[in-house]
Design a protein around this motif. Structure first.
Motif, PDB file in Angstrom:
ATOM      1  N   LEU A  86       0.823  -1.207   0.000  1.00  0.00           N
ATOM      2  CA  LEU A  86       0.000   0.000   0.000  1.00  0.00           C
ATOM      3  C   LEU A  86       0.855   1.255   0.000  1.00  0.00           C
ATOM      4  O   LEU A  86       0.536   2.240  -0.680  1.00  0.00           O
ATOM      5  CB  LEU A  86      -0.933  -0.003   1.211  1.00  0.00           C
ATOM      6  CG  LEU A  86      -1.926   1.167   1.288  1.00  0.00           C
ATOM      7  CD1 LEU A  86      -2.832   1.193   0.072  1.00  0.00           C
ATOM      8  CD2 LEU A  86      -2.752   1.089   2.566  1.00  0.00           C
ATOM      9  N   TRP A  87       1.951   1.226   0.760  1.00  0.00           N
ATOM     10  CA  TRP A  87       2.842   2.386   0.797  1.00  0.00           C
ATOM     11  C   TRP A  87       3.483   2.624  -0.570  1.00  0.00           C
ATOM     12  O   TRP A  87       3.607   3.769  -1.012  1.00  0.00           O
ATOM     13  CB  TRP A  87       3.915   2.189   1.856  1.00  0.00           C
ATOM     14  CG  TRP A  87       5.003   3.224   1.781  1.00  0.00           C
ATOM     15  CD1 TRP A  87       6.236   3.086   1.229  1.00  0.00           C
ATOM     16  CD2 TRP A  87       4.922   4.573   2.231  1.00  0.00           C
ATOM     17  NE1 TRP A  87       6.950   4.258   1.305  1.00  0.00           N
ATOM     18  CE2 TRP A  87       6.159   5.194   1.918  1.00  0.00           C
ATOM     19  CE3 TRP A  87       3.926   5.313   2.868  1.00  0.00           C
ATOM     20  CZ2 TRP A  87       6.417   6.509   2.224  1.00  0.00           C
ATOM     21  CZ3 TRP A  87       4.190   6.642   3.172  1.00  0.00           C
ATOM     22  CH2 TRP A  87       5.432   7.215   2.846  1.00  0.00           C
ATOM     23  N   SER A  88       3.877   1.550  -1.251  1.00  0.00           N
ATOM     24  CA  SER A  88       4.488   1.685  -2.572  1.00  0.00           C
ATOM     25  C   SER A  88       3.516   2.337  -3.547  1.00  0.00           C
ATOM     26  O   SER A  88       3.877   3.274  -4.274  1.00  0.00           O
ATOM     27  CB  SER A  88       4.917   0.308  -3.092  1.00  0.00           C
ATOM     28  OG  SER A  88       5.431   0.405  -4.408  1.00  0.00           O
ATOM     29  N   THR A  89       2.287   1.855  -3.551  1.00  0.00           N
ATOM     30  CA  THR A  89       1.277   2.433  -4.444  1.00  0.00           C
ATOM     31  C   THR A  89       0.990   3.886  -4.095  1.00  0.00           C
ATOM     32  O   THR A  89       0.945   4.758  -4.970  1.00  0.00           O
ATOM     33  CB  THR A  89      -0.020   1.613  -4.371  1.00  0.00           C
ATOM     34  OG1 THR A  89       0.250   0.260  -4.765  1.00  0.00           O
ATOM     35  CG2 THR A  89      -1.086   2.198  -5.286  1.00  0.00           C
ATOM     36  N   LEU A  90       0.810   4.155  -2.811  1.00  0.00           N
ATOM     37  CA  LEU A  90       0.447   5.501  -2.376  1.00  0.00           C
ATOM     38  C   LEU A  90       1.563   6.497  -2.622  1.00  0.00           C
ATOM     39  O   LEU A  90       1.313   7.622  -3.079  1.00  0.00           O
ATOM     40  CB  LEU A  90       0.078   5.483  -0.898  1.00  0.00           C
ATOM     41  CG  LEU A  90      -0.418   6.796  -0.292  1.00  0.00           C
ATOM     42  CD1 LEU A  90      -1.645   7.297  -1.032  1.00  0.00           C
ATOM     43  CD2 LEU A  90      -0.715   6.627   1.189  1.00  0.00           C
ATOM     44  N   SER A  91       2.797   6.122  -2.352  1.00  0.00           N
ATOM     45  CA  SER A  91       3.921   7.044  -2.523  1.00  0.00           C
ATOM     46  C   SER A  91       4.127   7.398  -3.992  1.00  0.00           C
ATOM     47  O   SER A  91       4.367   8.562  -4.333  1.00  0.00           O
ATOM     48  CB  SER A  91       5.202   6.447  -1.939  1.00  0.00           C
ATOM     49  OG  SER A  91       5.541   5.234  -2.596  1.00  0.00           O
ATOM     50  N   ASN A  92       4.022   6.409  -4.876  1.00  0.00           N
ATOM     51  CA  ASN A  92       4.177   6.695  -6.304  1.00  0.00           C
ATOM     52  C   ASN A  92       3.002   7.495  -6.846  1.00  0.00           C
ATOM     53  O   ASN A  92       3.183   8.379  -7.688  1.00  0.00           O
ATOM     54  CB  ASN A  92       4.322   5.385  -7.084  1.00  0.00           C
ATOM     55  CG  ASN A  92       5.676   4.739  -6.896  1.00  0.00           C
ATOM     56  OD1 ASN A  92       6.701   5.273  -7.278  1.00  0.00           O
ATOM     57  ND2 ASN A  92       5.691   3.568  -6.283  1.00  0.00           N
ATOM     58  N   ALA A  93       1.798   7.194  -6.358  1.00  0.00           N
ATOM     59  CA  ALA A  93       0.640   7.982  -6.772  1.00  0.00           C
ATOM     60  C   ALA A  93       0.773   9.424  -6.302  1.00  0.00           C
ATOM     61  O   ALA A  93       0.437  10.361  -7.041  1.00  0.00           O
ATOM     62  CB  ALA A  93      -0.636   7.350  -6.223  1.00  0.00           C
ATOM     63  N   ALA A  94       1.268   9.626  -5.078  1.00  0.00           N
ATOM     64  CA  ALA A  94       1.437  10.981  -4.549  1.00  0.00           C
ATOM     65  C   ALA A  94       2.479  11.762  -5.340  1.00  0.00           C
ATOM     66  O   ALA A  94       2.292  12.954  -5.635  1.00  0.00           O
ATOM     67  CB  ALA A  94       1.834  10.913  -3.072  1.00  0.00           C
ATOM     68  N   THR A  95       3.571  11.095  -5.711  1.00  0.00           N
ATOM     69  CA  THR A  95       4.604  11.765  -6.506  1.00  0.00           C
ATOM     70  C   THR A  95       4.074  12.145  -7.880  1.00  0.00           C
ATOM     71  O   THR A  95       4.272  13.270  -8.362  1.00  0.00           O
ATOM     72  CB  THR A  95       5.832  10.864  -6.657  1.00  0.00           C
ATOM     73  OG1 THR A  95       6.320  10.486  -5.363  1.00  0.00           O
ATOM     74  CG2 THR A  95       6.944  11.575  -7.416  1.00  0.00           C
ATOM     75  N   GLY A  96       3.379  11.209  -8.534  1.00  0.00           N
ATOM     76  CA  GLY A  96       2.783  11.501  -9.833  1.00  0.00           C
ATOM     77  C   GLY A  96       1.734  12.588  -9.741  1.00  0.00           C
ATOM     78  O   GLY A  96       1.637  13.444 -10.625  1.00  0.00           O
ATOM     79  N   PHE A  97       0.958  12.570  -8.664  1.00  0.00           N
ATOM     80  CA  PHE A  97      -0.064  13.601  -8.442  1.00  0.00           C
ATOM     81  C   PHE A  97       0.580  14.973  -8.327  1.00  0.00           C
ATOM     82  O   PHE A  97       0.108  15.946  -8.936  1.00  0.00           O
ATOM     83  CB  PHE A  97      -0.844  13.264  -7.172  1.00  0.00           C
ATOM     84  CG  PHE A  97      -1.787  14.340  -6.715  1.00  0.00           C
ATOM     85  CD1 PHE A  97      -3.019  14.510  -7.334  1.00  0.00           C
ATOM     86  CD2 PHE A  97      -1.451  15.177  -5.666  1.00  0.00           C
ATOM     87  CE1 PHE A  97      -3.895  15.498  -6.907  1.00  0.00           C
ATOM     88  CE2 PHE A  97      -2.321  16.165  -5.227  1.00  0.00           C
ATOM     89  CZ  PHE A  97      -3.543  16.325  -5.863  1.00  0.00           C
ATOM     90  N   ALA A  98       1.649  15.072  -7.556  1.00  0.00           N
ATOM     91  CA  ALA A  98       2.327  16.356  -7.369  1.00  0.00           C
ATOM     92  C   ALA A  98       2.898  16.876  -8.681  1.00  0.00           C
ATOM     93  O   ALA A  98       2.742  18.063  -9.022  1.00  0.00           O
ATOM     94  CB  ALA A  98       3.433  16.213  -6.327  1.00  0.00           C
ATOM     95  N   ILE A  99       3.526  15.992  -9.450  1.00  0.00           N
ATOM     96  CA  ILE A  99       4.128  16.416 -10.720  1.00  0.00           C
ATOM     97  C   ILE A  99       3.046  16.784 -11.732  1.00  0.00           C
ATOM     98  O   ILE A  99       3.110  17.828 -12.388  1.00  0.00           O
ATOM     99  CB  ILE A  99       5.027  15.297 -11.278  1.00  0.00           C
ATOM    100  CG1 ILE A  99       6.219  15.061 -10.336  1.00  0.00           C
ATOM    101  CG2 ILE A  99       5.521  15.651 -12.684  1.00  0.00           C
ATOM    102  CD1 ILE A  99       7.082  13.879 -10.723  1.00  0.00           C
ATOM    103  N   GLY A 100       2.036  15.914 -11.871  1.00  0.00           N
ATOM    104  CA  GLY A 100       0.989  16.148 -12.857  1.00  0.00           C
ATOM    105  C   GLY A 100       0.176  17.399 -12.575  1.00  0.00           C
ATOM    106  O   GLY A 100      -0.087  18.200 -13.475  1.00  0.00           O
TER     107      GLY A 100
END
Length: 202
Positions: free
Chosen positions: A6-20
């Motif tokens: 869950l942390w792996s999914t959430l951290s990558n989603a958060a990074t992509g969210f911030a960049i996008g």
């Protein structure tokens, strides 16, 4: 804790969210401020959005590899367009009278953007963020389906491979709860930042 799916999914989603969302806000602001930039970038933005993400996701995985890069890229791609369009629409929806007032006060272009345009566009931007935060999560999971070493998408794929129906449903329930939590977080932040838009509402 960082090794949890869950942390792996959430951290990558958060990074992509911030960049996008960051790119969406910047480009949306530039297009709203300049007709030339709008005519130059808007067709490409809609062309990119019209592409089926399921079709281009494998290409992104090939370009960025099976690690975190592809997850972040797909999450950012899905989060980009809602913020781009909503920020552009919000910044263009300002009343001409307010712009005339700032011009009469000899305000600079940046001052007009910061004091008048950005607050006016804030409800639109948060509407885009509300969609983008869920899209970013979906993008990270899609990348994990296509090939990854860890993440909730990997957990679901592995459970499906052994016909573990309970495991699949458990992962889906967790992701559903996470989506609700992310949506609620954006809404709470909106009520704090755009407080004037919610006055008088229950």
């Amino acid at each position: 804790f960082r090794s949890l799916p869950l942390w792996s999914t959430l951290s990558n989603a958060a990074t992509g969210f911030a960049i996008g969302t960051g790119l969406g806000l910047v480009l949306g602001s530039l297009m709203a401020e300049s007709r030339t930039i709008e005519k130059l970038l808007m067709p490409y933005a809609f062309a990119l959005q019209s592409l089926p993400k399921v079709a281009i996701a494998p290409l992104i995985v090939i370009w960025f590899g099976f690690g975190d890069g592809s997850k972040v890229a797909i999450a950012g791609l899905l989060a980009f367009f809602p913020v781009l369009i909503n920020s552009f629409t919000g910044l263009r929806s300002i009343e001409p009278e307010r712009l005339d007032l700032m011009h009469s006060l000899s305000a600079t272009r940046f001052e007009t953007y910061r004091i008048v345009k950005l607050p006016n566009a804030a409800p639109f931007i948060f509407a885009g963020l509300d969609m983008a935060v869920v899209y970013a999560l979906l993008g990270a999971i899609v990348a994990e389906f296509l090939g990854a070493q860890q993440g909730m998408g990997v957990v679901i794929t592995q459970a499906q491979a052994v016909s573990d129906v309970a495991g699949v449903f458990a992962a889906l329930v967790i992701l559903g709860a996470l989506g609700i939590a992310l949506h609620s977080s954006v809404r709470r932040l909106e009520h704090r930042v755009v407080h004037w838009a919610h006055r008088g509402k229950s």
